[in-house]
Design a protein around this motif. Structure first.
Motif, PDB file in Angstrom:
ATOM      1  N   CYS A 152     -11.932   3.342   5.207  1.00 62.25           N
ATOM      2  CA  CYS A 152     -10.701   2.570   4.173  1.00 62.25           C
ATOM      3  C   CYS A 152      -9.497   2.279   5.320  1.00 62.25           C
ATOM      4  O   CYS A 152      -9.115   3.152   6.224  1.00 62.25           O
ATOM      5  N   GLU A 153      -8.793   1.003   5.020  1.00 64.16           N
ATOM      6  CA  GLU A 153      -7.905   0.659   5.591  1.00 64.16           C
ATOM      7  C   GLU A 153      -6.971  -0.408   4.817  1.00 64.16           C
ATOM      8  O   GLU A 153      -7.404  -0.653   3.748  1.00 64.16           O
ATOM      9  N   TYR A 200      -7.527   8.789  13.031  1.00 64.92           N
ATOM     10  CA  TYR A 200      -8.275   7.811  12.206  1.00 64.92           C
ATOM     11  C   TYR A 200      -8.396   6.415  12.783  1.00 64.92           C
ATOM     12  O   TYR A 200      -9.387   5.784  12.333  1.00 64.92           O
ATOM     13  N   PHE A 201      -7.252   6.200  13.386  1.00 64.15           N
ATOM     14  CA  PHE A 201      -7.209   4.682  14.043  1.00 64.15           C
ATOM     15  C   PHE A 201      -6.920   5.034  15.441  1.00 64.15           C
ATOM     16  O   PHE A 201      -5.809   4.336  15.758  1.00 64.15           O
ATOM     17  N   ASP A 226       0.780  -1.212   0.048  1.00 62.61           N
ATOM     18  CA  ASP A 226      -0.179  -0.085  -0.053  1.00 62.61           C
ATOM     19  C   ASP A 226       1.024   1.191   0.111  1.00 62.61           C
ATOM     20  O   ASP A 226       1.571   1.646   1.054  1.00 62.61           O
ATOM     21  N   THR A 227       1.028   1.958  -1.085  1.00 55.66           N
ATOM     22  CA  THR A 227       2.286   3.107  -1.334  1.00 55.66           C
ATOM     23  C   THR A 227       1.558   4.122  -0.850  1.00 55.66           C
ATOM     24  O   THR A 227       2.158   5.247  -0.909  1.00 55.66           O
ATOM     25  N   HIS A 228       0.330   4.191  -0.230  1.00 55.04           N
ATOM     26  CA  HIS A 228      -0.066   5.662   0.479  1.00 55.04           C
ATOM     27  C   HIS A 228      -1.316   5.372   1.325  1.00 55.04           C
ATOM     28  O   HIS A 228      -2.471   5.064   1.077  1.00 55.04           O
ATOM     29  N   CYS A 229      -0.946   5.510   2.856  1.00 47.72           N
ATOM     30  CA  CYS A 229      -1.967   5.339   3.558  1.00 47.72           C
ATOM     31  C   CYS A 229      -1.811   6.191   4.628  1.00 47.72           C
ATOM     32  O   CYS A 229      -0.648   6.633   5.106  1.00 47.72           O
ATOM     33  N   HIS A 230      -2.887   6.822   5.520  1.00 43.21           N
ATOM     34  CA  HIS A 230      -2.897   7.561   6.528  1.00 43.21           C
ATOM     35  C   HIS A 230      -3.359   7.000   7.811  1.00 43.21           C
ATOM     36  O   HIS A 230      -4.284   6.460   7.572  1.00 43.21           O
ATOM     37  N   LEU A 231      -2.539   6.651   8.593  1.00 40.98           N
ATOM     38  CA  LEU A 231      -2.539   5.664   9.663  1.00 40.98           C
ATOM     39  C   LEU A 231      -2.649   6.414  11.199  1.00 40.98           C
ATOM     40  O   LEU A 231      -2.364   6.074  12.193  1.00 40.98           O
ATOM     41  N   ASP A 232      -2.860   7.721  11.055  1.00 39.09           N
ATOM     42  CA  ASP A 232      -2.913   8.757  12.298  1.00 39.09           C
ATOM     43  C   ASP A 232      -3.821   8.231  13.163  1.00 39.09           C
ATOM     44  O   ASP A 232      -4.773   7.574  12.803  1.00 39.09           O
ATOM     45  N   ASP A 266      -4.989   5.223   0.256  1.00 39.45           N
ATOM     46  CA  ASP A 266      -5.251   6.525   0.839  1.00 39.45           C
ATOM     47  C   ASP A 266      -6.271   6.363   2.162  1.00 39.45           C
ATOM     48  O   ASP A 266      -7.091   7.304   2.168  1.00 39.45           O
ATOM     49  N   SER A 267      -6.143   5.529   2.643  1.00 37.38           N
ATOM     50  CA  SER A 267      -6.905   5.211   4.121  1.00 37.38           C
ATOM     51  C   SER A 267      -6.603   6.518   4.950  1.00 37.38           C
ATOM     52  O   SER A 267      -5.416   6.903   4.862  1.00 37.38           O
ATOM     53  N   PRO A 268      -7.670   7.041   5.382  1.00 39.95           N
ATOM     54  CA  PRO A 268      -8.932   6.407   5.764  1.00 39.95           C
ATOM     55  C   PRO A 268     -10.068   6.534   4.879  1.00 39.95           C
ATOM     56  O   PRO A 268     -11.334   6.380   5.036  1.00 39.95           O
ATOM     57  N   TYR A 269      -9.558   7.230   3.942  1.00 38.80           N
ATOM     58  CA  TYR A 269     -10.809   7.700   2.670  1.00 38.80           C
ATOM     59  C   TYR A 269     -10.956   6.783   1.564  1.00 38.80           C
ATOM     60  O   TYR A 269      -9.762   5.810   1.221  1.00 38.80           O
TER      61      TYR A 269
END
Ligand SMILES: [Zn+2]
Ligand SMILES: [Zn+2]
Length: 260
Positions: free
Chosen positions: A218-219, A13-14, A4-10, A204-207
């Protein structure tokens, strides 16, 4: 095996922490994660801390165009320092978003240019966010000689003409859940057509959860659905698409996925 080359895991959001989410992703065959460190200094530091702690996570450092207005000299200096870290594989996401216009356009452009310059100094690739500003984005990439470091057009949502110009400038195309949406015909055309060594997948999680999970948080596990859809568009088996996109991510970002 996917990356997954682009995720937001802040944590915002999680709130339960990233580890559970990443375990679910690993069970789904996703073995590497590029965690985007934007939003605030705190969020960037959280992305770096996660990457320092987990060998299957890498980080990026940048200023999202939404936040360009809050980027002062102090923040820029801090981010410059952080971007130098070994686990930071790219500068981003940076770019232009003239759809939401959360920051004044001239400020977005100024910050975009500053961070391309930083990427060139650090010799790290760039992760570009672009929305409703295709020509302006390409102009700045060209003016600032972004081709020297290349990078990724993330969450690709433009057309073939844009894709052609971006590829020529040394940018790979990363497809998110948007490509699975019914009306995304232009994006699907590009995903079917782009050279196989220039494509990536992301959440592009969480979107932007892909179909059939659209509307859910989204995850990273969900990148499997996007990869399967893109494989279908290209008429190749999922395994082949997964291997190719993981190799591409490795070449572009230097991420060497950990198998266990
Ligand atoms: Zn973005
Ligand atoms: Zn993003």
């Amino acid at each position: 095996m996917l990356i997954d080359t682009h995720c937001h895991l802040d944590p915002q959001y999680f709130p339960e922490g990233a580890d559970e989410t990443l375990s679910r992703a690993r069970s789904a065959g996703v073995i590497g994660f590029v965690c985007i460190g934007v939003g605030s200094l705190e969020q960037t530091e959280a992305a770096l801390a996660l990457a320092a702690r987990r060998p299957d996570v890498w980080a990026t450092v940048g200023v999202h165009p939404h936040d360009a207005a809050s980027c002062d000299a102090l923040l820029e200096a801090e981010l410059r320092r952080l971007a130098n870290a070994e686990r930071v594989v790219a500068v981003g996401e940076i770019g232009l978003d003239f759809h939401y216009d959360h920051s004044p356009r001239d400020k977005q452009a100024q910050v975009f240019r500053q961070f391309i310059q930083l990427a060139r100094e650090l010799k790290k690739p760039i992760v570009v966010h672009t929305r409703s500003a295709p020509n302006e984005t390409l102009q700045i990439l060209s003016d600032e000689k972004a081709a020297d470091v290349g990078g990724i057009i993330h969450c690709f949502s433009e057309d073939k003409a844009f894709a052609t110009r971006a590829l020529d400038l040394g940018f790979d195309l990363s497809f998110s859940g948007i490509v699975t949406f019914k009306r995304a015909l232009d994006i699907q055309e590009v995903a079917a057509w782009a050279p196989k060594d220039r494509i990536l997948v992301e959440t592009d999680s969480p979107y932007l959860a892909p179909i059939p999970l659209r509307g859910k948080r989204c995850e990273p596990a969900y990148v499997l659905h996007t990869a399967r859809f893109v494989a279908g568009l290209r008429g190749v088996p999922l395994e082949e698409l997964a291997e190719q996109t993981s190799q591409n991510a490795q070449r572009r970002l230097g991420v060497l996925a950990v198998l266990n």
